[in-house]
Motif scaffolding. Structure first.
Motif, PDB file in Angstrom:
ATOM      1  N   TYR A 170       0.833  -1.204   0.000  1.00 24.49           N
ATOM      2  CA  TYR A 170       0.000   0.000   0.000  1.00 24.49           C
ATOM      3  C   TYR A 170       0.871   1.258   0.000  1.00 24.49           C
ATOM      4  O   TYR A 170       0.573   2.232  -0.693  1.00 24.49           O
ATOM      5  CB  TYR A 170      -0.919   0.021   1.225  1.00 24.49           C
ATOM      6  N   TYR A 171       1.939   1.232   0.776  1.00 24.28           N
ATOM      7  CA  TYR A 171       2.841   2.389   0.836  1.00 24.28           C
ATOM      8  C   TYR A 171       3.534   2.600  -0.510  1.00 24.28           C
ATOM      9  O   TYR A 171       3.600   3.735  -1.014  1.00 24.28           O
ATOM     10  CB  TYR A 171       3.885   2.196   1.936  1.00 24.28           C
ATOM     11  N   VAL A 172       4.046   1.547  -1.089  1.00 28.86           N
ATOM     12  CA  VAL A 172       4.751   1.642  -2.371  1.00 28.86           C
ATOM     13  C   VAL A 172       3.831   2.216  -3.446  1.00 28.86           C
ATOM     14  O   VAL A 172       4.218   3.113  -4.210  1.00 28.86           O
ATOM     15  CB  VAL A 172       5.287   0.256  -2.795  1.00 28.86           C
ATOM     16  N   GLU A 173       2.600   1.734  -3.490  1.00 30.86           N
ATOM     17  CA  GLU A 173       1.644   2.243  -4.473  1.00 30.86           C
ATOM     18  C   GLU A 173       1.229   3.672  -4.133  1.00 30.86           C
ATOM     19  O   GLU A 173       0.989   4.492  -5.030  1.00 30.86           O
ATOM     20  CB  GLU A 173       0.415   1.335  -4.538  1.00 30.86           C
ATOM     21  N   GLY A 174       1.153   3.980  -2.842  1.00 30.26           N
ATOM     22  CA  GLY A 174       0.821   5.339  -2.422  1.00 30.26           C
ATOM     23  C   GLY A 174       1.862   6.340  -2.895  1.00 30.26           C
ATOM     24  O   GLY A 174       1.522   7.432  -3.366  1.00 30.26           O
ATOM     25  N   VAL A 175       3.130   5.985  -2.770  1.00 27.24           N
ATOM     26  CA  VAL A 175       4.214   6.844  -3.252  1.00 27.24           C
ATOM     27  C   VAL A 175       4.103   7.026  -4.767  1.00 27.24           C
ATOM     28  O   VAL A 175       4.254   8.144  -5.288  1.00 27.24           O
ATOM     29  CB  VAL A 175       5.588   6.260  -2.880  1.00 27.24           C
ATOM     30  N   LYS A 176       3.818   5.948  -5.458  1.00 27.10           N
ATOM     31  CA  LYS A 176       3.677   6.002  -6.917  1.00 27.10           C
ATOM     32  C   LYS A 176       2.582   6.984  -7.323  1.00 27.10           C
ATOM     33  O   LYS A 176       2.763   7.820  -8.215  1.00 27.10           O
ATOM     34  CB  LYS A 176       3.364   4.598  -7.450  1.00 27.10           C
ATOM     35  N   GLN A 177       1.433   6.902  -6.655  1.00 26.73           N
ATOM     36  CA  GLN A 177       0.321   7.802  -6.974  1.00 26.73           C
ATOM     37  C   GLN A 177       0.640   9.243  -6.595  1.00 26.73           C
ATOM     38  O   GLN A 177       0.315  10.187  -7.328  1.00 26.73           O
ATOM     39  CB  GLN A 177      -0.942   7.333  -6.249  1.00 26.73           C
ATOM     40  N   ALA A 178       1.282   9.431  -5.457  1.00 29.77           N
ATOM     41  CA  ALA A 178       1.617  10.790  -4.994  1.00 29.77           C
ATOM     42  C   ALA A 178       2.569  11.480  -5.960  1.00 29.77           C
ATOM     43  O   ALA A 178       2.396  12.666  -6.293  1.00 29.77           O
ATOM     44  CB  ALA A 178       2.224  10.729  -3.597  1.00 29.77           C
ATOM     45  N   MET A 179       3.582  10.762  -6.414  1.00 28.49           N
ATOM     46  CA  MET A 179       4.552  11.360  -7.318  1.00 28.49           C
ATOM     47  C   MET A 179       3.945  11.638  -8.699  1.00 28.49           C
ATOM     48  O   MET A 179       4.291  12.634  -9.349  1.00 28.49           O
ATOM     49  CB  MET A 179       5.779  10.460  -7.456  1.00 28.49           C
ATOM     50  N   ALA A 180       3.046  10.777  -9.129  1.00 27.00           N
ATOM     51  CA  ALA A 180       2.353  11.027 -10.398  1.00 27.00           C
ATOM     52  C   ALA A 180       1.457  12.253 -10.275  1.00 27.00           C
ATOM     53  O   ALA A 180       1.368  13.070 -11.199  1.00 27.00           O
ATOM     54  CB  ALA A 180       1.532   9.799 -10.796  1.00 27.00           C
ATOM     55  N   GLY A 181       0.788  12.393  -9.125  1.00 27.44           N
ATOM     56  CA  GLY A 181      -0.057  13.560  -8.901  1.00 27.44           C
ATOM     57  C   GLY A 181       0.748  14.841  -8.880  1.00 27.44           C
ATOM     58  O   GLY A 181       0.344  15.869  -9.449  1.00 27.44           O
ATOM     59  N   GLN A 182       1.888  14.816  -8.230  1.00 27.75           N
ATOM     60  CA  GLN A 182       2.765  15.991  -8.189  1.00 27.75           C
ATOM     61  C   GLN A 182       3.257  16.339  -9.588  1.00 27.75           C
ATOM     62  O   GLN A 182       3.299  17.509  -9.981  1.00 27.75           O
ATOM     63  CB  GLN A 182       3.955  15.711  -7.274  1.00 27.75           C
ATOM     64  N   GLN A 183       3.633  15.330 -10.348  1.00 28.18           N
ATOM     65  CA  GLN A 183       4.110  15.548 -11.713  1.00 28.18           C
ATOM     66  C   GLN A 183       3.038  16.229 -12.563  1.00 28.18           C
ATOM     67  O   GLN A 183       3.328  17.177 -13.308  1.00 28.18           O
ATOM     68  CB  GLN A 183       4.509  14.211 -12.342  1.00 28.18           C
ATOM     69  N   ASN A 184       1.793  15.798 -12.454  1.00 21.41           N
ATOM     70  CA  ASN A 184       0.721  16.398 -13.244  1.00 21.41           C
ATOM     71  C   ASN A 184       0.438  17.835 -12.819  1.00 21.41           C
ATOM     72  O   ASN A 184       0.083  18.679 -13.648  1.00 21.41           O
ATOM     73  CB  ASN A 184      -0.547  15.547 -13.151  1.00 21.41           C
ATOM     74  N   TYR A 185       0.586  18.119 -11.532  1.00 22.37           N
ATOM     75  CA  TYR A 185       0.391  19.492 -11.064  1.00 22.37           C
ATOM     76  C   TYR A 185       1.443  20.421 -11.666  1.00 22.37           C
ATOM     77  O   TYR A 185       1.133  21.524 -12.134  1.00 22.37           O
ATOM     78  CB  TYR A 185       0.464  19.517  -9.534  1.00 22.37           C
ATOM     79  N   TYR A 186       2.681  19.968 -11.704  1.00 30.34           N
ATOM     80  CA  TYR A 186       3.742  20.802 -12.272  1.00 30.34           C
ATOM     81  C   TYR A 186       3.627  20.894 -13.797  1.00 30.34           C
ATOM     82  O   TYR A 186       4.025  21.897 -14.388  1.00 30.34           O
ATOM     83  CB  TYR A 186       5.116  20.279 -11.836  1.00 30.34           C
ATOM     84  N   SER A 187       3.074  19.871 -14.409  1.00 29.76           N
ATOM     85  CA  SER A 187       2.797  19.951 -15.851  1.00 29.76           C
ATOM     86  C   SER A 187       1.709  20.985 -16.120  1.00 29.76           C
ATOM     87  O   SER A 187       1.758  21.702 -17.129  1.00 29.76           O
ATOM     88  CB  SER A 187       2.360  18.578 -16.379  1.00 29.76           C
ATOM     89  N   ALA A 188       0.740  21.081 -15.209  1.00 29.42           N
ATOM     90  CA  ALA A 188      -0.313  22.097 -15.329  1.00 29.42           C
ATOM     91  C   ALA A 188       0.272  23.500 -15.200  1.00 29.42           C
ATOM     92  O   ALA A 188      -0.149  24.432 -15.893  1.00 29.42           O
ATOM     93  CB  ALA A 188      -1.388  21.866 -14.266  1.00 29.42           C
ATOM     94  N   MET A 189       1.259  23.661 -14.310  1.00 33.33           N
ATOM     95  CA  MET A 189       1.918  24.968 -14.171  1.00 33.33           C
ATOM     96  C   MET A 189       2.642  25.351 -15.471  1.00 33.33           C
ATOM     97  O   MET A 189       2.665  26.529 -15.856  1.00 33.33           O
ATOM     98  CB  MET A 189       2.923  24.935 -13.023  1.00 33.33           C
ATOM     99  N   LEU A 190       3.226  24.365 -16.121  1.00 33.10           N
ATOM    100  CA  LEU A 190       3.907  24.633 -17.390  1.00 33.10           C
ATOM    101  C   LEU A 190       2.908  25.110 -18.439  1.00 33.10           C
ATOM    102  O   LEU A 190       3.177  26.053 -19.185  1.00 33.10           O
ATOM    103  CB  LEU A 190       4.635  23.380 -17.878  1.00 33.10           C
ATOM    104  N   LYS A 191       1.739  24.493 -18.476  1.00 36.08           N
ATOM    105  CA  LYS A 191       0.704  24.919 -19.431  1.00 36.08           C
ATOM    106  C   LYS A 191       0.237  26.340 -19.115  1.00 36.08           C
ATOM    107  O   LYS A 191      -0.038  27.130 -20.022  1.00 36.08           O
ATOM    108  CB  LYS A 191      -0.461  23.933 -19.418  1.00 36.08           C
ATOM    109  N   TRP A 192       0.139  26.660 -17.831  1.00 34.84           N
ATOM    110  CA  TRP A 192      -0.222  28.030 -17.449  1.00 34.84           C
ATOM    111  C   TRP A 192       0.831  29.010 -17.965  1.00 34.84           C
ATOM    112  O   TRP A 192       0.494  30.047 -18.548  1.00 34.84           O
ATOM    113  CB  TRP A 192      -0.319  28.146 -15.930  1.00 34.84           C
ATOM    114  N   SER A 193       2.110  28.712 -17.749  1.00 40.33           N
ATOM    115  CA  SER A 193       3.173  29.627 -18.163  1.00 40.33           C
ATOM    116  C   SER A 193       3.179  29.811 -19.681  1.00 40.33           C
ATOM    117  O   SER A 193       3.464  30.902 -20.177  1.00 40.33           O
ATOM    118  CB  SER A 193       4.534  29.127 -17.682  1.00 40.33           C
ATOM    119  N   SER A 194       2.824  28.763 -20.409  1.00 42.83           N
ATOM    120  CA  SER A 194       2.764  28.855 -21.865  1.00 42.83           C
ATOM    121  C   SER A 194       1.647  29.794 -22.311  1.00 42.83           C
ATOM    122  O   SER A 194       1.770  30.486 -23.326  1.00 42.83           O
ATOM    123  CB  SER A 194       2.550  27.466 -22.470  1.00 42.83           C
TER     124      SER A 194
END
Length: 308
Positions: A170-194
């Protein structure tokens, strides 16, 4: 005896019924005409919303990024901070009752899960919706991992318990989901800057090996997105933000250390910084004025307030 209507009365009655039907018909016709005119006016006024530029004009607005930070990302980070603090106390023997502490983490994760699900985000900004789902999944998984840890705490030594938790599915999968969520948030910031600066692309994927010379020419939002990519690829559940890693990479290059060590790629620098635990939360804000004074950033608290 029943009285029959005269011819005049009959004609008057029929005439009255005809006028009534006509009046009702005219009323509904008028309503229909008014409705059509209102709809036509509305369509004319909102034609620009279906133009080719509407996606860039309305998607990933700063207010959406700010709302996401307060309603989704901040609750997740608050839980993460408590998770790290609990594990730090466990590893240094400061907790007399690890089982109770893990039960508290379970409860906190559930609270933050509910908080993170309290808002919705525009369909025009799908990365935010996707990130929300992933972060909520991570919180639910961390809750389950902590709950299982609490059940095992009394039968294990602290070091065994920590190892078991770090390897818990559960922890290993939780980390996987958390990091994917963070990555998508920063990708959204890139789209905003564009959307603000047309010279910044709304999407950027690093080459298999990112050279230092290529890195130097990138905007800050691209660099931050790439560091979120790096943390996601490594499944690095860390207390610092991607921008903290960005600033440490830039400091390492600017100080000449990369050149002295004959390092050519950003990946090798990231490997070194992570393996030596050389990144801390707050690194970005402490070096922001020196390194990024003129860089474009959304008005998000973690870019302007030092994180403890």
């Amino acid at each position: 005896m029943e009285k029959r209507l005269t011819r005049t009365e009959m004609l008057f009655s029929l005439g009255f019924l005809f006028m009534l039907v006509f009046a009702v018909g005219a009323f509904f016709y008028g309503v229909k005409m008014g409705s059509d005119k209102t709809e036509a006016k509305f369509i004319e006024q909102t034609k620009h919303l279906s133009s080719g530029n509407v996606k860039n004009a309305t998607a990933y607005q700063q207010q959406d990024l700010v709302s996401f930070y307060h309603t989704v990302f901040l609750p997740y980070r608050e839980f993460q901070a408590e998770w790290f603090q609990t594990f730090s106390k466990m590893s240094t023997g400061q907790l007399s009752d690890p089982a109770s502490a893990l039960k508290e983490l379970t409860s906190l994760a559930n609270q933050k899960y509910a908080a993170a699900g309290s808002s919705s985000f525009p369909a025009s900004s799908p990365l935010l919706g996707q990130s929300q789902v992933e972060i909520m999944k991570s919180l639910k998984l961390f809750s389950k991992a902590a709950s299982r840890g609490a059940g095992s705490a009394k039968s294990m030594e602290v070091t065994e318990l920590i190892d078991a938790l770090n390897q818990d599915a559960y922890y290993v999968e939780g980390v996987k989901q958390a990091m994917a969520g963070q990555q998508n948030y920063y990708s959204a910031m890139l789209k905003w800057s564009s959307s603000i600066d047309p010279n910044i692309p709304d999407h950027y994927e690093a080459q298999s090996v990112l050279q230092i010379n290529s890195w130097k020419s990138l905007s800050l939002t691209i660099k931050n997105k790439l560091m979120a990519d790096q943390l996601n690829a490594r499944k690095q559940f860390a207390s610092y933000f991607p921008q903290d890693l960005t600033s440490r990479v830039d400091e390492f290059i600017n100080s000449g250390q990369a050149s002295k060590m004959k390092m050519k790629t950003v990946d090798s620098i990231v490997d070194l910084l992570i393996s030596t635990q050389a990144v801390r939360s707050g690194d970005f804000t402490s070096s922001k004025a020196k390194l990024y004074a003129d860089e474009l950033l959304p008005q998000l608290p973690f870019f302007y307030t030092e994180q403890k």
